[in-house]
Scaffold this motif. Structure first.
Motif, mmCIF file in Angstrom:
data_model
loop_
_atom_site.group_PDB
_atom_site.id
_atom_site.type_symbol
_atom_site.label_atom_id
_atom_site.label_comp_id
_atom_site.label_asym_id
_atom_site.label_seq_id
_atom_site.Cartn_x
_atom_site.Cartn_y
_atom_site.Cartn_z
ATOM 1 N N LEU A 1 0.854 -1.189 0.000
ATOM 2 C CA LEU A 1 0.000 0.000 0.000
ATOM 3 C C LEU A 1 0.888 1.235 0.000
ATOM 4 O O LEU A 1 1.786 1.366 0.834
ATOM 5 N N ASN A 2 0.617 2.148 -0.937
ATOM 6 C CA ASN A 2 1.339 3.413 -1.011
ATOM 7 C C ASN A 2 0.731 4.351 0.038
ATOM 8 O O ASN A 2 -0.418 4.768 -0.088
ATOM 9 N N LEU A 3 1.505 4.681 1.056
ATOM 10 C CA LEU A 3 1.004 5.532 2.134
ATOM 11 C C LEU A 3 1.030 7.010 1.784
ATOM 12 O O LEU A 3 0.399 7.820 2.469
ATOM 13 N N VAL A 4 1.717 7.377 0.714
ATOM 14 C CA VAL A 4 1.951 8.789 0.405
ATOM 15 C C VAL A 4 1.137 9.290 -0.777
ATOM 16 O O VAL A 4 0.539 10.366 -0.729
ATOM 17 N N LEU B 1 -3.313 4.074 6.378
ATOM 18 C CA LEU B 1 -2.925 2.941 7.213
ATOM 19 C C LEU B 1 -4.055 2.555 8.162
ATOM 20 O O LEU B 1 -4.306 1.365 8.410
ATOM 21 N N TYR B 2 -4.752 3.554 8.657
ATOM 22 C CA TYR B 2 -5.898 3.295 9.554
ATOM 23 C C TYR B 2 -7.005 2.557 8.804
ATOM 24 O O TYR B 2 -7.611 1.610 9.327
ATOM 25 N N ASP B 3 -7.267 2.968 7.563
ATOM 26 C CA ASP B 3 -8.308 2.301 6.757
ATOM 27 C C ASP B 3 -7.960 0.831 6.524
ATOM 28 O O ASP B 3 -8.843 -0.039 6.553
ATOM 29 N N ALA C 1 11.381 8.897 1.909
ATOM 30 C CA ALA C 1 10.332 8.318 2.742
ATOM 31 C C ALA C 1 10.045 6.888 2.285
ATOM 32 O O ALA C 1 9.981 6.611 1.081
ATOM 33 N N ASP C 2 9.907 6.012 3.243
ATOM 34 C CA ASP C 2 9.614 4.594 2.961
ATOM 35 C C ASP C 2 8.101 4.451 2.802
ATOM 36 O O ASP C 2 7.391 4.070 3.735
ATOM 37 N N LYS C 3 7.599 4.750 1.610
ATOM 38 C CA LYS C 3 6.154 4.915 1.428
ATOM 39 C C LYS C 3 5.387 3.629 1.179
ATOM 40 O O LYS C 3 4.162 3.590 1.306
ATOM 41 N N TRP C 4 6.073 2.539 0.790
ATOM 42 C CA TRP C 4 5.371 1.306 0.456
ATOM 43 C C TRP C 4 5.261 0.403 1.689
ATOM 44 O O TRP C 4 6.250 -0.112 2.182
ATOM 45 N N PHE C 5 4.054 0.252 2.158
ATOM 46 C CA PHE C 5 3.775 -0.563 3.351
ATOM 47 C C PHE C 5 3.238 -1.926 2.911
ATOM 48 O O PHE C 5 2.232 -1.998 2.193
#
Length: 585
Positions: A137-140, A208-210, A169-173
């Motif tokens: 998931l791309n957080l950014v 991330l919350y979703d 930034a480490d955007k991929w979770f």
């Protein structure tokens, strides 16, 4: 059938990993792709309903009569496309998934596993053709694929693709890592801080919350539980509920039912193994499907070849199981023959052609010696010519396939001795509207085939049948394509008014030949006259090559290319008329 208390995704997947949920053998294979999986996760994160599930409470006395499979976690299109068989301990029951297998498997892959699909244009047996990817998931950033229509940027990436550059930034979770977060508050803030995400922090937290809510808090997994133990009723329910989504093909159902109806062999395992073997063993590179294998099995077992529910009887399945060793041997030899004819996954334009080839080999009880014995050389050539002509002719292996296969089967059964009955088969094909006669317009169409086209190899092989195509042959430009740029042609003294004419025809059939792989590499961008002089040092060998390839007497000078092209086109047309049995008006 009763409605059960909804569960969260985490709860459902935990039950799967405890082997509380299994798949009955009547389930199809996993067929969803990366886009379907990401859309499912996107929908869940948006709070959308994703449909209900149908489960079957299988009692211990019923469970022992059925075959069950576990859920896929790490999908590999070539090496591990199928779920493993499950063991239900004696005296135990299980819960079987009748509807929702694709969704549950997709979520299991998304959260716990990986997806390894073949890269476009990659060779099936290449070591790098199936990169291992996990869902991130791309957080950014917002998604940039409008066609996918998703709110969240979810992608299957390799771990290397997902890794952040130094200082970025480490955007991929990784989606599955949400199961490791102790809560949806402070620990999420710590996660974002650790990832050096500062810009758009609120949006990153929300994404991330979703994900956390969708997987661990919300309970979107609504399901019904079937408790009936009558197998016929359960099968009826299964067929009805699987009429939507990715369509359950009759071949899927046939394979599933055969798995339960075969007495000594496991139909699913046998078909899986055979598909893999005919596609990739012994240096083969094909893409035959289980549909082709099953259709061949019905043909050889002498039952109705149509994939219809009414054909899935115990009697018919018993015939298929009894003939399975012969079916397997015939298909393996047929695949080897097609390989010897020079075909592979890229130039075999109709996989169904293997069905009558395998049936013929079965009827004549052909063993491995048939593949290379000099006594059978003429028969193999007759078979090769028929295969090639049927692939060159448009529309042979398309609509009406079952009727065509049945007519060919009847002819083969009536003419099982005396060699391959090509003439009788072609007569029967003509009656079915599948004539192999070529009209003038079709011949002219073939002359316009291009380098690398689907039918180009077949036409070249039927034009020049003396080649040993079991060795690697390439489609080759007689006048090398690399010489045909506007700049190079002008530098070579070609008048500017002729340059476009040169470029227009350089890739067409009259400028093509089949050339052994090594020779083609050695030839590189040499003009034909230069290459022929070095490749065939003796006059006799040069003359043979020129004559065999319709090049004798032609000018091989680049300045005379257009004259060369027109004369070879005329010669190729005459040869096509001869070899295809055409009598054009």
């Amino acid at each position: 059938m009763s409605f059960q208390t909804p569960r969260s995704i985490e709860e459902m997947l935990t039950a799967i990993h405890k082997r509380e949920y299994l798949m009955p053998a009547i389930q199809r294979e996993f067929v969803w792709d990366a886009d379907q999986i990401t859309k499912l996760v996107d929908s869940l994160m948006r709070g959308y309903p994703v449909g209900s599930f149908l489960l079957w409470d299988v009692k211990p006395e019923t469970a022992q009569s059925y075959t069950f499979y576990e859920f896929l976690t790490n999908y590999h299109e070539r090496d591990h496309p199928y779920a493993d068989k499950a063991t239900v301990p004696a005296g135990s029951g299980t819960t079987a998934v009748l509807d929702g297998q694709q969704r549950l498997t997709s979520l299991n892959i998304a959260l716990y596993g990986s997806l390894s699909e073949k890269k476009k244009y990659a060779w099936w047996n290449s070591a790098n053709a199936f990169p291992t990817k996990r869902l991130y998931l791309n957080l950014v950033d917002e998604p940039d694929d409008e066609e996918l229509g998703t709110k969240y940027d979810l992608r299957f990436l390799t771990d290397q693709e997902a890794a952040a550059e130094d200082g970025d930034a480490d955007k991929w979770f990784r989606v599955g890592a949400v199961l490791d977060l102790p809560d949806s508050g402070p620990n999420m803030q710590k996660e974002l801080t650790k990832r050096r995400i500062t810009a758009g922090l609120d949006d990153a937290f929300q994404r991330l919350y979703d994900l956390y809510q969708a997987v661990r808090v919300l309970k979107p997994m609504n399901y019904f539980l079937v408790t009936d133990q009558d197998a016929d009723k359960v099968l009826e329910i299964f067929v009805r509920v699987n009429s939507g989504g990715t369509t359950l093909s009759y071949s899927d159902l046939l394979l599933s039912m055969a798995t339960n109806q075969w007495q000594d062999l496991d139909a699913r395992e046998e078909v899986r193994s055979l598909v893999s073997e005919i596609n990739s063993n012994a240096g083969r590179q094909f893409s035959f499907s289980k549909d082709v294998v099953l259709k061949t099995a019905l043909t050889i077992a002498d039952v109705d070849v149509r994939f219809k529910v009414t054909n899935f009887t115990h009697t018919n399945m018993a015939k298929v199981e009894a003939a399975w060793p012969q079916i397997r041997g015939a298909l393996l030899r047929a695949a080897t023959l097609l390989q010897q004819f020079g075909y592979n996954e890229r130039n075999l334009t109709a996989n169904s052609v293997i069905i009558p080839v395998a049936h013929y080999l079965h009827l004549r009880d052909a063993g491995d010696s048939y593949l290379d014995s000099s006594a059978d050389a003429a028969d193999r050539l007759a078979l090769q010519r028929w295969v090639t002509r049927s692939l060159v002719k448009r529309g042979i292996w398309g609509s009406g396939l079952d009727t065509l296969l049945t007519r060919i089967r009847d002819v083969l059964q009536d003419n099982s001795e005396g060699g391959f009955p090509a003439a009788a088969i072609e007569d029967a094909m003509a009656v079915a509207g599948k004539s192999l006669t070529f009209e003038s317009a079709e011949i002219d169409e073939l002359l316009n085939l291009k380098y690398g086209g689907q039918r180009t190899f077949s036409v070249l092989s039927v034009l020049y049948p003396g080649l040993d195509l079991s060795k690697k042959f390439h489609e080759d430009h007689i006048f090398p394509k690399s010489r045909f740029t506007k700049k190079k042609l002008l530098n070579a003294g070609i008048p500017i008014e002729k340059v476009d004419d040169y470029l227009e025809v350089v890739n067409l059939l009259p400028n093509l030949q089949l050339l052994a792989g090594t020779a083609n590499i050695e030839k590189q961008d040499s003009l034909p006259a230069v290459w022929i002089e070095s490749a065939f040092p003796s006059e006799d060998k040069r003359s043979t090559y020129l004559s065999d390839n319709d090049l004798d007497g032609l000018s091989l000078d680049l300045g005379e290319f257009l004259s060369f092209f027109e004369e070879r086109k005329r010669r190729v047309r005459e040869r096509l008329i001869t070899v295809l049995g055409t009598n054009p008006s």
